[in-house]
Scaffold this motif. Structure first.
Motif, mmCIF file in Angstrom:
data_model
loop_
_atom_site.group_PDB
_atom_site.id
_atom_site.type_symbol
_atom_site.label_atom_id
_atom_site.label_comp_id
_atom_site.label_asym_id
_atom_site.label_seq_id
_atom_site.Cartn_x
_atom_site.Cartn_y
_atom_site.Cartn_z
ATOM 1 N N SER A 98 -7.582 3.905 4.279
ATOM 2 C CA SER A 98 -7.812 3.405 2.929
ATOM 3 C C SER A 98 -6.536 3.545 2.106
ATOM 4 O O SER A 98 -5.702 4.419 2.366
ATOM 5 C CB SER A 98 -8.951 4.168 2.248
ATOM 6 N N LEU A 99 -6.384 2.670 1.134
ATOM 7 C CA LEU A 99 -5.306 2.725 0.147
ATOM 8 C C LEU A 99 -5.947 2.952 -1.222
ATOM 9 O O LEU A 99 -6.795 2.164 -1.654
ATOM 10 C CB LEU A 99 -4.506 1.422 0.147
ATOM 11 N N THR A 100 -5.556 4.038 -1.867
ATOM 12 C CA THR A 100 -6.110 4.386 -3.168
ATOM 13 C C THR A 100 -5.006 4.317 -4.219
ATOM 14 O O THR A 100 -3.941 4.928 -4.051
ATOM 15 C CB THR A 100 -6.713 5.812 -3.137
ATOM 16 N N TYR A 101 -5.267 3.587 -5.294
ATOM 17 C CA TYR A 101 -4.255 3.326 -6.315
ATOM 18 C C TYR A 101 -4.436 4.238 -7.520
ATOM 19 O O TYR A 101 -5.557 4.498 -7.962
ATOM 20 C CB TYR A 101 -4.321 1.865 -6.763
ATOM 21 N N GLU A 102 -3.315 4.696 -8.051
ATOM 22 C CA GLU A 102 -3.277 5.391 -9.335
ATOM 23 C C GLU A 102 -2.617 4.478 -10.357
ATOM 24 O O GLU A 102 -1.603 3.849 -10.079
ATOM 25 C CB GLU A 102 -2.489 6.699 -9.223
ATOM 26 N N THR A 107 1.176 3.491 -10.532
ATOM 27 C CA THR A 107 2.130 4.612 -10.521
ATOM 28 C C THR A 107 2.330 5.192 -9.124
ATOM 29 O O THR A 107 3.421 5.654 -8.784
ATOM 30 C CB THR A 107 1.662 5.733 -11.459
ATOM 31 N N SER A 108 1.283 5.160 -8.291
ATOM 32 C CA SER A 108 1.393 5.668 -6.923
ATOM 33 C C SER A 108 0.258 5.106 -6.074
ATOM 34 O O SER A 108 -0.753 4.616 -6.601
ATOM 35 C CB SER A 108 1.364 7.198 -6.884
ATOM 36 N N VAL A 109 0.448 5.193 -4.747
ATOM 37 C CA VAL A 109 -0.580 4.758 -3.802
ATOM 38 C C VAL A 109 -0.739 5.860 -2.761
ATOM 39 O O VAL A 109 0.245 6.406 -2.250
ATOM 40 C CB VAL A 109 -0.196 3.438 -3.110
ATOM 41 N N THR A 110 -1.988 6.194 -2.429
ATOM 42 C CA THR A 110 -2.282 7.195 -1.410
ATOM 43 C C THR A 110 -2.903 6.514 -0.200
ATOM 44 O O THR A 110 -3.891 5.786 -0.317
ATOM 45 C CB THR A 110 -3.236 8.276 -1.939
ATOM 46 N N LEU A 111 -2.302 6.750 0.969
ATOM 47 C CA LEU A 111 -2.829 6.241 2.231
ATOM 48 C C LEU A 111 -3.576 7.370 2.940
ATOM 49 O O LEU A 111 -3.033 8.460 3.152
ATOM 50 C CB LEU A 111 -1.691 5.743 3.126
ATOM 51 N N THR A 112 -4.826 7.120 3.322
ATOM 52 C CA THR A 112 -5.648 8.084 4.040
ATOM 53 C C THR A 112 -5.925 7.541 5.435
ATOM 54 O O THR A 112 -6.363 6.389 5.580
ATOM 55 C CB THR A 112 -6.972 8.336 3.308
ATOM 56 N N LEU A 113 -5.674 8.364 6.472
ATOM 57 C CA LEU A 113 -5.850 7.946 7.864
ATOM 58 C C LEU A 113 -6.924 8.801 8.537
ATOM 59 O O LEU A 113 -6.870 10.031 8.502
ATOM 60 C CB LEU A 113 -4.544 8.104 8.645
ATOM 61 N N LYS A 114 -7.883 8.128 9.150
ATOM 62 C CA LYS A 114 -8.902 8.792 9.958
ATOM 63 C C LYS A 114 -8.811 8.237 11.377
ATOM 64 O O LYS A 114 -9.050 7.053 11.616
ATOM 65 C CB LYS A 114 -10.300 8.543 9.377
#
Length: 341
Positions: A93-97, A19-26
């Protein structure tokens, strides 16, 4: 490796149930680490339709906010780390919903370089690790030259005329670009630089008539490069001002020692035109990168003077048409002559 003056895309493949993907950047600028805590950015994209198979995130502009463009200098021939925040490191990281396997990528080196359109998406550094585009340069006997090297552990040393300088891997992010800083007065004739199976040749030139000028600029690899302009240096000044017309009649009389037209808000920017002297045709690429650079300095024994390239167009030169190739570039000092800050 990421070059942030060109778009850099992180692609998230999505499946039917996503349904969605969240990209987290450090973004790190001091020491390499594998953490994702306290990220600077977190972006979420919804899957727009059932037929969508991937989502793209473009991240270059977000990363560029973290650079600090401070040039390096050493009065001696030495192998130097870059300055802090000239080089960065990215973890993401890529986090999937819904459905999909989360992805984590750690320790990606980040340079403020770019690729040409013809080089395709997400361009990389040269395979020979030397972050320069030519293999032959003419250098100023009484000046300096820099050879930036991508220090990724592939090579253990760089040789300058047979003298080895150790390339040591480190967790310090600024060591990812090592700079072989040459005081050219230490050398005569030609200087051979070797790293692995690759080499570049430097020709030391002692200019007797003119005062050569070393120009330092951030090149297409996000590394500091020097080009010497050996010949005539012409300086000029451009004045800016406002003017009003005085009406200072008093009791039907006026003074002939007062200004009828009064200047105010007066300031100036100074310019200089530099000529390279005769150089090989391969210098067209060096000129191209100088024209495209956003950070340019005159090297003045460690006192870097910021300038802007003023040319908005330029005709490349070839030996067939132009015979002897001499480049003339216009610069503006990047500050007002009268301090107005």
């Amino acid at each position: 490796m990421i070059n942030t003056r060109s778009p850099y895309y992180i692609t998230a493949p999505v499946s039917t149930g996503t349904t969605s993907v969240t990209l987290t950047l450090k973004i790190n600028n001091l020491t390499e680490n594998s953490g994702l805590s306290a990220p600077q950015y977190s972006l979420t994209k919804n899957k727009p339709s059932a037929t969508t198979t991937f989502l793209d995130f473009e991240i270059s502009n977000m990363i560029r906010d973290f650079y600090d463009y401070t040039p390096i200098f050493s009065p001696f021939t030495a192998l130097l780390d870059s300055n802090d925040r000239n080089v960065l490191q990215l973890n993401y990281s890529l986090t999937y919903e819904g459905s999909g396997t989360d992805i984590t990528v750690l320790s990606t080196d980040v340079f403020d370089g770019y690729g040409y359109y013809e080089e395709g998406i997400n361009p990389q550094v040269p395979s020979n690790a030397i972050l320069l585009s030519n293999d032959y340069y003419i250098i100023n006997k009484n000046g300096f030259f820099n050879i930036p090297v991508y220090n990724d552990g592939t090579h253990s040393s760089i040789s300058v005329d047979g003298t080895p300088y150790t390339l040591s891997e480190s967790t310090d992010i600024k060591s990812k670009i090592k700079n072989m800083w040459l005081n050219c007065n230490d050398f005569d004739g030609t200087v051979q630089i070797e790293i692995g199976d690759n080499s570049i040749t430097l020709e030391v030139q002692d200019e007797c008539k003119y005062r050569p000028t070393d120009v330092l600029f951030l090149n297409k690899y996000g590394a500091w490069e020097i080009m010497t302009f050996f010949k005539a240096r012409k300086e000029s000044i451009q004045i800016e001002k406002s003017t009003f017309k005085n009406n200072f009649v008093s009791n039907g009389a006026y003074s002939t020692q007062k200004h009828s037209f009064q200047d105010y808000n007066k300031n100036a920017r100074e310019q200089l035109k530099l000529s390279s002297g005769y150089v090989p045709e391969s210098y067209n690429e060096t000129i191209r990168q100088l024209l495209l650079s956003e950070y340019v300095f005159l090297v003045n024994s460690g006192n870097f003077i910021p300038v802007n390239v003023d040319n908005s167009s330029y005709q490349y030169q070839t030996r067939i048409i132009d015979k002897l190739i001499n480049h003339s570039i216009d610069f503006n000092y990047s500050y007002d002559k009268i301090n107005s800050l």
